[in-house]
Design a protein around this motif. Structure first.
Motif, PDB file in Angstrom:
ATOM      1  N   SER A 139       0.852  -1.178   0.000  1.00 26.04           N
ATOM      2  CA  SER A 139       0.000   0.000   0.000  1.00 26.04           C
ATOM      3  C   SER A 139       0.894   1.237   0.000  1.00 26.04           C
ATOM      4  CB  SER A 139      -0.891  -0.010   1.239  1.00 26.04           C
ATOM      5  OG  SER A 139      -1.747   1.095   1.225  1.00 26.04           O
ATOM      6  N   ILE A 140       0.610   2.178  -0.907  1.00 23.14           N
ATOM      7  CA  ILE A 140       1.437   3.385  -1.028  1.00 23.14           C
ATOM      8  C   ILE A 140       0.552   4.623  -1.065  1.00 23.14           C
ATOM      9  CG2 ILE A 140       3.254   2.174  -2.286  1.00 23.14           C
ATOM     10  CD1 ILE A 140       2.198   3.727  -4.807  1.00 23.14           C
ATOM     11  N   ILE A 141       1.187   5.780  -0.929  1.00 24.63           N
ATOM     12  CA  ILE A 141       0.535   7.071  -1.105  1.00 24.63           C
ATOM     13  C   ILE A 141       0.954   7.588  -2.479  1.00 24.63           C
ATOM     14  CG2 ILE A 141       0.325   9.423  -0.242  1.00 24.63           C
ATOM     15  CD1 ILE A 141      -0.776   7.414   1.704  1.00 24.63           C
ATOM     16  N   ALA A 142      -0.022   8.037  -3.277  1.00 23.07           N
ATOM     17  CA  ALA A 142       0.285   8.521  -4.624  1.00 23.07           C
ATOM     18  C   ALA A 142      -0.388   9.870  -4.858  1.00 23.07           C
ATOM     19  CB  ALA A 142      -0.184   7.514  -5.666  1.00 23.07           C
ATOM     20  N   TYR A 143       0.210  10.669  -5.729  1.00 28.55           N
ATOM     21  CA  TYR A 143      -0.384  11.941  -6.113  1.00 28.55           C
ATOM     22  C   TYR A 143      -0.641  11.935  -7.619  1.00 28.55           C
ATOM     23  CZ  TYR A 143       4.351  13.200  -7.586  1.00 28.55           C
ATOM     24  OH  TYR A 143       5.574  13.220  -8.194  1.00 28.55           O
TER      25      TYR A 143
ATOM     26  N   SER B 148       9.805   5.833  -7.948  1.00 27.35           N
ATOM     27  CA  SER B 148      11.261   5.896  -7.977  1.00 27.35           C
ATOM     28  C   SER B 148      11.817   4.712  -7.185  1.00 27.35           C
ATOM     29  CB  SER B 148      11.722   7.202  -7.332  1.00 27.35           C
ATOM     30  OG  SER B 148      13.104   7.160  -7.079  1.00 27.35           O
ATOM     31  N   PRO B 149      12.926   4.155  -7.605  1.00 31.53           N
ATOM     32  CA  PRO B 149      13.499   3.043  -6.830  1.00 31.53           C
ATOM     33  C   PRO B 149      14.054   3.484  -5.484  1.00 31.53           C
ATOM     34  CG  PRO B 149      14.895   3.589  -8.691  1.00 31.53           C
ATOM     35  CD  PRO B 149      13.659   4.409  -8.830  1.00 31.53           C
ATOM     36  N   TYR B 150      14.181   4.792  -5.252  1.00 28.26           N
ATOM     37  CA  TYR B 150      14.741   5.296  -4.003  1.00 28.26           C
ATOM     38  C   TYR B 150      13.700   5.417  -2.896  1.00 28.26           C
ATOM     39  CZ  TYR B 150      18.713   6.348  -6.904  1.00 28.26           C
ATOM     40  OH  TYR B 150      19.772   6.243  -7.768  1.00 28.26           O
ATOM     41  N   ASP B 151      12.434   5.668  -3.247  1.00 27.61           N
ATOM     42  CA  ASP B 151      11.379   5.797  -2.237  1.00 27.61           C
ATOM     43  C   ASP B 151      10.198   4.935  -2.668  1.00 27.61           C
ATOM     44  OD1 ASP B 151       9.762   6.498  -0.189  1.00 27.61           O
ATOM     45  OD2 ASP B 151       9.548   8.608  -0.734  1.00 27.61           O
TER      46      ASP B 151
ATOM     47  N   ARG C 173       3.391   8.280  -8.242  1.00 26.17           N
ATOM     48  CA  ARG C 173       2.668   9.268  -9.040  1.00 26.17           C
ATOM     49  C   ARG C 173       1.689   8.527  -9.937  1.00 26.17           C
ATOM     50  NH1 ARG C 173       6.754  12.576 -11.026  1.00 26.17           N
ATOM     51  NH2 ARG C 173       7.505  10.782 -12.169  1.00 26.17           N
ATOM     52  N   LEU C 174       0.401   8.914  -9.878  1.00 26.81           N
ATOM     53  CA  LEU C 174      -0.611   8.318 -10.752  1.00 26.81           C
ATOM     54  C   LEU C 174      -0.400   8.865 -12.155  1.00 26.81           C
ATOM     55  CD1 LEU C 174      -3.935   8.630  -8.718  1.00 26.81           C
ATOM     56  CD2 LEU C 174      -2.408   6.700  -8.870  1.00 26.81           C
TER      57      LEU C 174
END
Length: 91
Positions: free
Chosen positions: A31-35, A58-61, A66-67
């Motif tokens: 589960s992630i937060i996306a904008y 991004s592979p860093y976070d 991003r939708l």
């Protein structure tokens, strides 16, 4: 993996959060937060809870994304009458 390279995942919007953010359950189980991406804002593409989306991360976070695409519904019924509604024409 290159520094600028992004990963794309598909998921389901489970919750709409304030400030144009969404909680997305990825197909992988995370589960992630996306904008919303800028192109989606520009073309006024609305996203609701229950929509299938493609998320770019991004592979860093791996907690934020991003939708970038909202998938169309497969079971939408055609309009009655078979034809699209005519455009409104101002005189």
């Amino acid at each position: 993996m290159a520094k600028e390279e992004v990963m794309e995942f598909e998921g389901l919007v489970t919750e709409i959060l304030p400030d144009a953010r969404y909680r997305v359950q990825l197909d992988t189980g995370h589960s992630i937060i996306a904008y919303t991406a800028g192109k989606m804002k520009k073309h006024r593409i609305k996203t609701l809870a229950g929509d299938r989306v493609t998320v770019e991360m991004s592979p860093y976070d791996l907690e934020k994304g991003r939708l970038i695409f909202r998938h169309r519904e497969q079971n939408t019924a055609p309009r009655p009458g078979g034809a699209a509604r005519p455009q409104f024409r101002r005189r």
